[in-house]
Design an enzyme around this catalytic site. Sequence first.
Site, PDB file in Angstrom:
ATOM      1  N   GLU A 157       0.833  -1.202   0.000  1.00  0.00           N
ATOM      2  CA  GLU A 157       0.000   0.000   0.000  1.00  0.00           C
ATOM      3  C   GLU A 157       0.868   1.253   0.000  1.00  0.00           C
ATOM      4  O   GLU A 157       1.706   1.428   0.898  1.00  0.00           O
ATOM      5  CB  GLU A 157      -0.880   0.035   1.246  1.00  0.00           C
ATOM      6  CG  GLU A 157      -1.903  -1.074   1.348  1.00  0.00           C
ATOM      7  CD  GLU A 157      -2.735  -0.924   2.615  1.00  0.00           C
ATOM      8  OE1 GLU A 157      -3.966  -0.980   2.511  1.00  0.00           O
ATOM      9  OE2 GLU A 157      -2.155  -0.755   3.707  1.00  0.00           O
ATOM     10  N   CYS A 158       0.680   2.127  -0.952  1.00  0.00           N
ATOM     11  CA  CYS A 158       1.294   3.449  -0.992  1.00  0.00           C
ATOM     12  C   CYS A 158       2.810   3.370  -0.816  1.00  0.00           C
ATOM     13  O   CYS A 158       3.534   3.050  -1.743  1.00  0.00           O
ATOM     14  CB  CYS A 158       0.638   4.367   0.035  1.00  0.00           C
ATOM     15  SG  CYS A 158       0.895   6.128  -0.296  1.00  0.00           S
TER      16      CYS A 158
END
Length: 458
Positions: free
Chosen positions: A335-336
């Site tokens: 994630e990210c």
Amino acid sequence: MAPPLRTPIFPDKVALMKATVPAAMITAPGSGQGKSMVTAALARLHRNAGRKVRVFKHGPDYLDPMVLEVASGQPVYQLHPWMTGEDECRWRLVEAAQDADLILVEGSMGLFDGDPSSADLAKLMGIPALPVIDARGMAQTFGAVALGLSKFDSALPIYQVIANRIGSPRHGAMLRESLPEGISLLGAIPRNEAMSLPNRHLGLVQAGELGDLEQRLDSAAGVLAEAGLDGLPLPVTLEAAPPESPPPLLEGVRIAIARDAALSFIYRANLDLLQAMGAKLSFFSPLTDSALPDADALWLPGGYPELHGATLAGNRPMLEAIRNHYSAGKPMLAECGGLMTCVDELADHDGEIHNLLGIIPGRASMAGRLQALGLQSLNAEQGQLRGHTYHHSRLETDWHPLARTRKVAGAEAEPVYCRNGLVASYFHGYFPSAPELVAEIFRGQAIRPLTDKEPDHA
């Protein structure tokens, strides 16, 4: 205790949980008024007085909750009628109120900003709003601001306000005198270095990076005590039905989770859900560890890889271990910041290039301004995973996304890349909103995106 699903199904005759506790929504006319530090200082003030304080945060945020957990000494969870669901908002507050002496909810942005706003959450929970108003350069207009906030929505009770950053006792007296009937001044906080914390591009500096945070919080609590803010807000009565436990969809699955100064953006509710579904969790540091824990699946959450590019790139044994996990086709969620760690190259704020995992071809580059912000969802046959995006970098890759998240308004947003067990995106998911989808990601099952129908954002 197992975390609730976003829209749990309650038995017909389940007994409601009910409790009465002093509670307030700490909010402001807008960002930058000082509400985060006031919330943390209030939590520390009452904790130091021997009270059990539970603090919650409205909406998606990783950094403020880190500080609030240190301040209160208790876990901090998100509350958001859309992202976490109304039922979960009610249940989390009632569960906390069973043994808490005080509940504080820190709002986001301005009181009426966003949809749903902090005001919407306060009304839903029946909690009065307590605005923090930056009084610098202001005298009688302070009363007009307080009046406007109190009258904008008649369904939202505002009985008191806090004046922040006053210049003198006389200034505080002028502010008190300016308030309309029905609104009192809970306290006037003087300008003081103790009432601030350092910031960077994504918000507050992480709590774990502040070696003197405990002392800072104690000093801030002292400032509030001198300002007369040691009283409790009015009690409110809360009630909710307890949630059902999620099914054991991850029974025995071992999940290794990156957690250090580089990758640390993790909701407590996400960890709770994984454990409630039967997963065995372990943690490792991509910065300092040389090997992964024994694991069936891997989670690289968001964080600040751009601040630690050289250290990440220099830890070759760890990079090789993660590459081997991916090459074996084992499940992996990035994630990210985790996504940024998966690319060939990461260009930091100074333009320095760091060679990282090389799983996703291309480069992640820090940009001069915010690239994306807002609530979004990943819509699949297995469920609608709700969450948000907030990043200052951009990705250049020739990989084609399997799916895209959708903004609340319905427009397509962040790409979601899926290959060989990897699911990677700038999107941060709130796991309890879609337990079945999350379980399939960590079991390596393919995401089946919904592409021909608009999501339900009710």
